[in-house]
Design an enzyme around this catalytic site. Structure first.
Site, PDB file in Angstrom:
ATOM      1  N   ASP A 139       0.795  -1.187  -0.165  1.00 35.99           N
ATOM      2  CA  ASP A 139      -0.006   0.015   0.070  1.00 35.99           C
ATOM      3  C   ASP A 139       0.765   1.215   0.010  1.00 35.99           C
ATOM      4  OD1 ASP A 139      -2.460   1.449   0.454  1.00 35.99           O
ATOM      5  OD2 ASP A 139      -1.648   1.726   2.313  1.00 35.99           O
ATOM      6  N   GLU A 146      14.890 -15.347  -0.365  1.00 32.33           N
ATOM      7  CA  GLU A 146      15.184 -16.620   0.300  1.00 32.33           C
ATOM      8  C   GLU A 146      14.069 -17.672   0.407  1.00 32.33           C
ATOM      9  OE1 GLU A 146      16.181 -15.139   4.221  1.00 32.33           O
ATOM     10  OE2 GLU A 146      17.468 -13.589   3.605  1.00 32.33           O
TER      11      GLU A 146
END
Length: 560
Positions: free
Chosen positions: A226, A275
């Site tokens: 956002d 990751e």
């Protein structure tokens, strides 16, 4: 007959698991769920996570790839959950963390991915950091995590600068200090209940890296960020020097938006995301002056997608559409990111209503317009959008052809912008009315206890139940379009279209053996047929190798 999905869906053999599609996000169709208005499981009039979970088979059958959930975090709800009090908790109105976990697991079992909102520009004023900052007073380390400043004027009675809130009024609120005296001011680019974080403070970055890992460990497949163009403010918080600043948004780089420093944050975040297995993604809500600046957010070491607001704001006009499509593809191609296309969301008037009105009224309007015209154009615009290379976003209810509810009584409105002068128009409630699932019953199947915003009479005839299996219905058009898109090799990912010669007011392009033609005019046009018709948003006729395409209609062809 209404669809009544089970509460614990099981995977089916025809659905790919979430790990099977490489680069899935490059051509994904992502469905936005506004949780409070999607499905209510406990009859309190408010949608919730369990309601979403029970309707996941509907979304699987619709044919979308992922579900983006608007905020469900713990929040005082001053701005419908975009004022977060705890980023690691679910607000009781929506359920619990266990409900979120069950939703994610069930979605994955159905081959759907889950994207959640992240709100890093500001917190709630009930966030522990902000409450501590108020209690500890001026000069405290806690205040450095936000933008606290002394006021101007003889007694500090004027705001520190001239910035205006997106919701109207000044972007600053003065606090009462612990000793009871008028004190410093704090920055809030949105509502006063949404103080902006100071991203120059290292604790802010540490906290959000931890929040990312919390939800990634829960299994979410990505984040919609956002106000992704916010967070970093120009050094010294300089005056803008003008009023009616909202009119400048999207036209200029502002000292509080689209600052270059945001990109350092996203490079750090991308390292975390990479990751994790399963191709997790970031999606930016970035309002920028140009699509070229939007492309900065999706460079290879930053985010994966960015909303294409330039396309959302384009009128139903062939020349305008061609221009924004070309600019979008040209901007995204150098950074290797997919284009995105969107027609509606929770902040703008639904496109079935926008297209029902004359061009030039903006994206927040309060006029019903010509309903039949709006629906016809909305259906055509959807097929055009789904034919373009890249990823597409669908806002809940647009697959039903829902119009905006433009006649909500003022006393039921909850959009904070509605209550502040000189800000956004404040009519976002009209696109947030709970969607209808059944022809009859309490809140048309939304839930057993009514709905938090009143639904209009006749809503039932637009419901999932009413449209399911109905030839020519908007719902069945979406289902067929998404099925064709997934099964047609030349649709989906890519970075170019081949424009074809076409009559004035007609958009026509080829992608391999696939051809899309959209007639944006108010009259039928005759043109050569381009093969076998795959799908059309309206009735077309063909004879002797020529096709008659009605007004405001899009056709998909495949060359034999």
């Amino acid at each position: 007959m209404s669809q009544q999905p089970s509460a614990a869906p099981a995977p089916t053999s025809s659905v790919a698991t979430v790990s099977e599609r490489h680069d899935w996000w490059r051509d994904a169709v992502i469905y936005q769920v506004y949780p409070r208005s999607f499905a209510d499981s406990n009859g309190d009039g408010m949608g919730d996570l369990e309601g979403v979970r029970t309707r996941l088979p509907y979304l699987r059958d619709l044919g979308v790839d992922a579900v983006w959930l608007s905020p469900f975090y713990a929040s005082p709800q001053a701005d419908a959950g975009y004022d977060v009090a705890d980023y690691r908790a679910v607000d009781p109105m929506f359920g619990t963390l266990l409900d979120a976990d069950a939703l994610i697991r069930d979605a994955h079992a159905l081959g759907l991915r889950i994207i959640v909102d992240l709100v890093p520009n500001h917190s709630s004023d009930q966030y522990e950091w902000f409450k501590r900052a108020l209690a500890e007073g001026p000069g405290s380390p806690s205040r450095d995590r936000y933008h606290f400043r002394p006021g101007k004027g003889k007694n500090g009675e004027l705001p520190p600068n001239d910035w205006e809130s997106i919701f109207g009024g000044p972007a600053w609120t003065r606090v009462t200090e612990p000793d009871g005296t008028p004190g410093e001011w704090y920055l809030h680019l949105f509502a006063p209940e949404q103080p902006d974080f100071n991203w120059e403070h290292p604790a802010v970055g540490d906290e959000f890296r931890s929040i990312l890992r919390f939800w990634l460990d829960m299994g979410v497949d990505g984040f919609r960020i956002d106000v992704a163009h916010g967070m970093v403010k120009a050094e010294g918080l300089p005056d803008l020097g003008s009023h009616e600043q909202l009119k400048l948004l999207g036209n200029d780089v502002m000292p509080f938006f689209d600052q270059d420093g945001v990109h350092d944050i996203y490079r750090q975040w991308r390292l975390i995301l990479d990751e994790y297995s399963g191709e997790r993604i970031f999606v930016a809500e970035a309002w920028t002056p140009t699509v070229e600046r939007t492309a900065n957010y999706v460079r290879p070491d930053e985010l994966h997608q960015a909303f294409n607001f330039q396309y959302l704001g384009t009128h139903w006009d062939a020349e305008e559409l061609r221009t924004v499509i070309d600019r979008t593809l040209d901007a995204m191609r150098p950074v290797g990111a997919p284009a995105t296309w969107v027609l509606s969301n929770h902040d703008v008037t639904r496109h079935a209503t926008r297209f029902a009105n004359p061009a030039g009224l903006g994206t927040q309007i309060r006029l019903a317009g010509d309903r039949a015209l709006g629906l016809r154009r909305a259906r055509a615009a959807t097929l055009l959008m789904l034919a373009l290379p890249g990823s597409a976003y669908v806002y809940q209810g647009e697959e039903l052809g829902l119009p905006d509810v433009v006649d909500l009584p003022d006393e039921v409105r909850q959009d904070p912008a509605y209550f502040r002068g000189a800000g956004q128009d404040g009519f976002r409630d009209g696109c947030r009315v709970p969607i209808p699932w059944t022809r009859e019953g309490s809140s048309y199947g939304f839930g057993a206890g009514g709905s938090w915003l009143p639904q209009p009479a006749g809503w039932g005839e637009l419901s999932v139940e009413a449209q399911t299996g109905e030839p020519g219905s908007t719902l069945e058009l979406y289902r067929e379009a998404l099925a064709v898109r997934r099964s047609t090799a030349d649709l989906g990912a890519g970075d170019a279209v081949e424009w074809l010669r076409a009559p004035e007011g007609v958009v026509a392009f080829r992608r391999g053996d696939f051809v899309c033609v959209a007639n944006t005019t108010g009259e039928s046009v005759a043109m050569p047929a381009h093969g076998r018709v795959l799908l059309a948003s309206g009735e077309i006729t063909e004879a002797a190798g020529e096709a008659k395409v009605p007004a405001d209609t899009t056709v998909w062809w495949i060359r034999a």
